[in-house]
Design a protein around this motif. Sequence first.
Motif, PDB file in Angstrom:
ATOM      1  N   TYR A 192       0.852  -1.198   0.000  1.00  0.00           N
ATOM      2  CA  TYR A 192       0.000   0.000   0.000  1.00  0.00           C
ATOM      3  C   TYR A 192       0.885   1.245   0.000  1.00  0.00           C
ATOM      4  CZ  TYR A 192      -3.214   3.562   1.742  1.00  0.00           C
ATOM      5  OH  TYR A 192      -3.946   4.706   1.906  1.00  0.00           O
ATOM      6  N   ASN A 193       0.626   2.149  -0.955  1.00  0.00           N
ATOM      7  CA  ASN A 193       1.464   3.347  -1.082  1.00  0.00           C
ATOM      8  C   ASN A 193       0.689   4.643  -0.907  1.00  0.00           C
ATOM      9  OD1 ASN A 193      -0.025   3.405  -3.428  1.00  0.00           O
ATOM     10  ND2 ASN A 193       1.679   2.964  -4.799  1.00  0.00           N
ATOM     11  N   GLY A 194      -0.482   4.560  -0.272  1.00  0.00           N
ATOM     12  CA  GLY A 194      -1.266   5.769  -0.027  1.00  0.00           C
ATOM     13  C   GLY A 194      -0.890   6.436   1.288  1.00  0.00           C
ATOM     14  N   ILE A 195      -1.383   7.659   1.471  1.00  0.00           N
ATOM     15  CA  ILE A 195      -1.183   8.404   2.721  1.00  0.00           C
ATOM     16  C   ILE A 195      -2.556   8.723   3.293  1.00  0.00           C
ATOM     17  CG2 ILE A 195      -0.142  10.433   3.804  1.00  0.00           C
ATOM     18  CD1 ILE A 195       1.757  10.625   1.449  1.00  0.00           C
ATOM     19  N   PRO A 196      -3.098   7.853   4.156  1.00  0.00           N
ATOM     20  CA  PRO A 196      -4.461   8.047   4.657  1.00  0.00           C
ATOM     21  C   PRO A 196      -4.558   9.192   5.649  1.00  0.00           C
ATOM     22  CG  PRO A 196      -3.437   6.183   5.765  1.00  0.00           C
ATOM     23  CD  PRO A 196      -2.466   6.646   4.716  1.00  0.00           C
ATOM     24  N   GLY A 197      -5.775   9.721   5.772  1.00  0.00           N
ATOM     25  CA  GLY A 197      -6.033  10.755   6.760  1.00  0.00           C
ATOM     26  C   GLY A 197      -6.756  11.952   6.174  1.00  0.00           C
ATOM     27  N   ILE A 198      -7.050  12.903   7.033  1.00  0.00           N
ATOM     28  CA  ILE A 198      -7.732  14.135   6.633  1.00  0.00           C
ATOM     29  C   ILE A 198      -6.750  15.057   5.932  1.00  0.00           C
ATOM     30  CG2 ILE A 198      -8.941  16.173   7.501  1.00  0.00           C
ATOM     31  CD1 ILE A 198     -10.014  14.455   9.756  1.00  0.00           C
ATOM     32  N   GLN A 199      -7.197  15.690   4.858  1.00  0.00           N
ATOM     33  CA  GLN A 199      -6.323  16.560   4.086  1.00  0.00           C
ATOM     34  C   GLN A 199      -7.033  17.874   3.762  1.00  0.00           C
ATOM     35  OE1 GLN A 199      -5.425  14.074   0.728  1.00  0.00           O
ATOM     36  NE2 GLN A 199      -7.493  14.193  -0.129  1.00  0.00           N
ATOM     37  N   LEU A 200      -6.241  18.908   3.479  1.00  0.00           N
ATOM     38  CA  LEU A 200      -6.713  20.246   3.106  1.00  0.00           C
ATOM     39  C   LEU A 200      -7.474  20.945   4.227  1.00  0.00           C
ATOM     40  CD1 LEU A 200      -7.980  19.612  -0.554  1.00  0.00           C
ATOM     41  CD2 LEU A 200      -5.704  20.345   0.207  1.00  0.00           C
ATOM     42  N   LEU A 201      -7.397  20.454   5.444  1.00  0.00           N
ATOM     43  CA  LEU A 201      -8.091  21.057   6.577  1.00  0.00           C
ATOM     44  C   LEU A 201      -7.108  21.304   7.707  1.00  0.00           C
ATOM     45  CD1 LEU A 201     -11.373  18.905   6.666  1.00  0.00           C
ATOM     46  CD2 LEU A 201     -11.102  21.190   5.716  1.00  0.00           C
ATOM     47  N   ASP A 202      -7.367  22.335   8.483  1.00  0.00           N
ATOM     48  CA  ASP A 202      -6.534  22.687   9.631  1.00  0.00           C
ATOM     49  C   ASP A 202      -6.951  21.827  10.823  1.00  0.00           C
ATOM     50  OD1 ASP A 202      -4.947  23.788  11.531  1.00  0.00           O
ATOM     51  OD2 ASP A 202      -5.871  25.785  11.499  1.00  0.00           O
ATOM     52  N   THR A 203      -6.149  20.841  11.134  1.00  0.00           N
ATOM     53  CA  THR A 203      -6.483  19.923  12.229  1.00  0.00           C
ATOM     54  C   THR A 203      -6.203  20.505  13.606  1.00  0.00           C
ATOM     55  OG1 THR A 203      -4.301  18.907  12.027  1.00  0.00           O
ATOM     56  CG2 THR A 203      -6.099  17.899  10.777  1.00  0.00           C
ATOM     57  N   GLU A 204      -5.650  21.723  13.648  1.00  0.00           N
ATOM     58  CA  GLU A 204      -5.310  22.338  14.935  1.00  0.00           C
ATOM     59  C   GLU A 204      -6.458  23.154  15.511  1.00  0.00           C
ATOM     60  OE1 GLU A 204      -2.570  21.653  16.502  1.00  0.00           O
ATOM     61  OE2 GLU A 204      -1.881  20.400  14.842  1.00  0.00           O
ATOM     62  N   ARG A 205      -7.483  23.445  14.726  1.00  0.00           N
ATOM     63  CA  ARG A 205      -8.576  24.273  15.232  1.00  0.00           C
ATOM     64  C   ARG A 205      -9.879  23.476  15.285  1.00  0.00           C
ATOM     65  NH1 ARG A 205     -12.532  26.678  12.162  1.00  0.00           N
ATOM     66  NH2 ARG A 205     -12.450  26.470   9.883  1.00  0.00           N
TER      67      ARG A 205
END
Length: 528
Positions: A108-121
């Motif tokens: 598997y060569n993907g990078i899972p997770g939330i993207q394009l969003l500010d996870t700090e706020r």
Amino acid sequence: MTNPVPLEQYQGDPGESESSSSESPEPMDQDENTGGGQRQAVSPINSAGSDKSEIFEPDDQPEYFEVWSSDATSEDEEEEELEKSARPKRVDEWSETMSKDRITTLTYNGIPGIQLLDTERKYTVLECFKLFVDDALIKLMVIETNKHARSKFVRYGYHEGFLSGWLDVDFKEMSQFLGLLIFMGFKRFPETSCYWSTERMYRMSVACRIFTQTRFHRILAFWHFGTEGSDTVLAKINPLISRLNTNYRKYKEPDQILYVGRSTVCLRNKYIFEPSLGAVKKGSKILKVIDQDGYTYKTKILKTGAGRREQTMADVLQVLDGFLNQGRLIIFHNLWIGLDLAEKLLSCKCHSIGMIRKNSRGASKELLSRSIQDGDLVGVQNPQGISIMKWQLSGVEYFGISTCHSLETPPQKKPAKSQSESTTNPEESQVPTFLRDIALSESIFDMHEKFNVNTSPVNEQVKWYQRFAYDAIVNTATVNALVLYKALNNETIKMWDFRDKLFRELVDIKQLPSVSSDDEAEEPDLED
């Protein structure tokens, strides 16, 4: 001063065909929101008549939305048997000696997770919802709804601003309209008129603070999204579905395992509850790609008879476009697959697991006809490392296919909830990996379906494309917003509370009365 006389039906431009103006405009009654005079009083929605007149418009194809019950043999399945007899038979080499060494190793060569969003706020409920049903999509609804309504009410030769019975909807009204649709999903009455009823058992002051009954029904009647691909049956819903699919994919990258399943959207509530042995329902199958969190990445409305081999393969490959060639594992639920699809996905660097028919093309006839007992799991494997499994539970035989399992695949230990459970049931703690993955996909889709609103009084008063739009916005987009809200804010919230907050933020009316619901169900809990 005399009351204004309603305009005649809009007949279209002189060069238009007669068929384009065959539908009569809806007579109006008094509506304080329009600022107009007294009008003739009739119900905005015609609930009488056949299913065709209620659900479909003259340019639709009702036969496209005929869904056979699972207990009956449909015409498409009969056609499938005829096509199968005409196709050349497939002969594969199968061996009862199964080895994990034959299985193709994928990375598997993907990078899972939330993207394009500010996870700090922190994100609000409305902000998460607007990631999918964004301002551009709401503006599209405003433009196309006004355009559709004007085509029914504007008389040719008059100024376009001089209308009879229609006041253009604006952005705020459309947002409030969507909020009220969500509200009707978790606070359910038998009919939409009950939300404005003065009867004691229905009396409430929520809906009437947002719209008059006439205004709501009028927007609902002309709720439109434009057309995309005018040569297709689904042209009226394609603009909405395509934009939502783009937004679903934008903010979250899936993990290695994806689940592909098929669900049914019925165009009327009666098709859900009425006995349907041998009957034809009005609705359609929807193919969904979700992850273990219940987040939907893509949906596709299937054509009638999409259970056939070639059509199934084309639909699956289309809905998985953008997820292939990354070393993923695709687990199918409520969808028959076969050797051809398994081989195609393996060539696209994806493993697959799913159920097959007993008479699946190319499968080992010796294995499928072998007698086994409850609890047995047997299988065969071909040189490509594709395995076909057979097992029996409670006297019922099941058949599955996998490109990443064999009988040598070590079983996984089911995590015990307590020390006593781990010692008293040692046999139940060992589950074959193949059956474990099949059961997990069923649990995930069950959890996903529990979040959805399948019955609503709105379902009884909309056209077919509005019914699919309701499901896409109130169910799929809202569930996705809930998943992101939990992940971004690290907060636990029930779906009912999430819908209630979303409704209040969408309508943007202060001091709404508190709403309790008897329909609130226990939060689905997915067991690890």
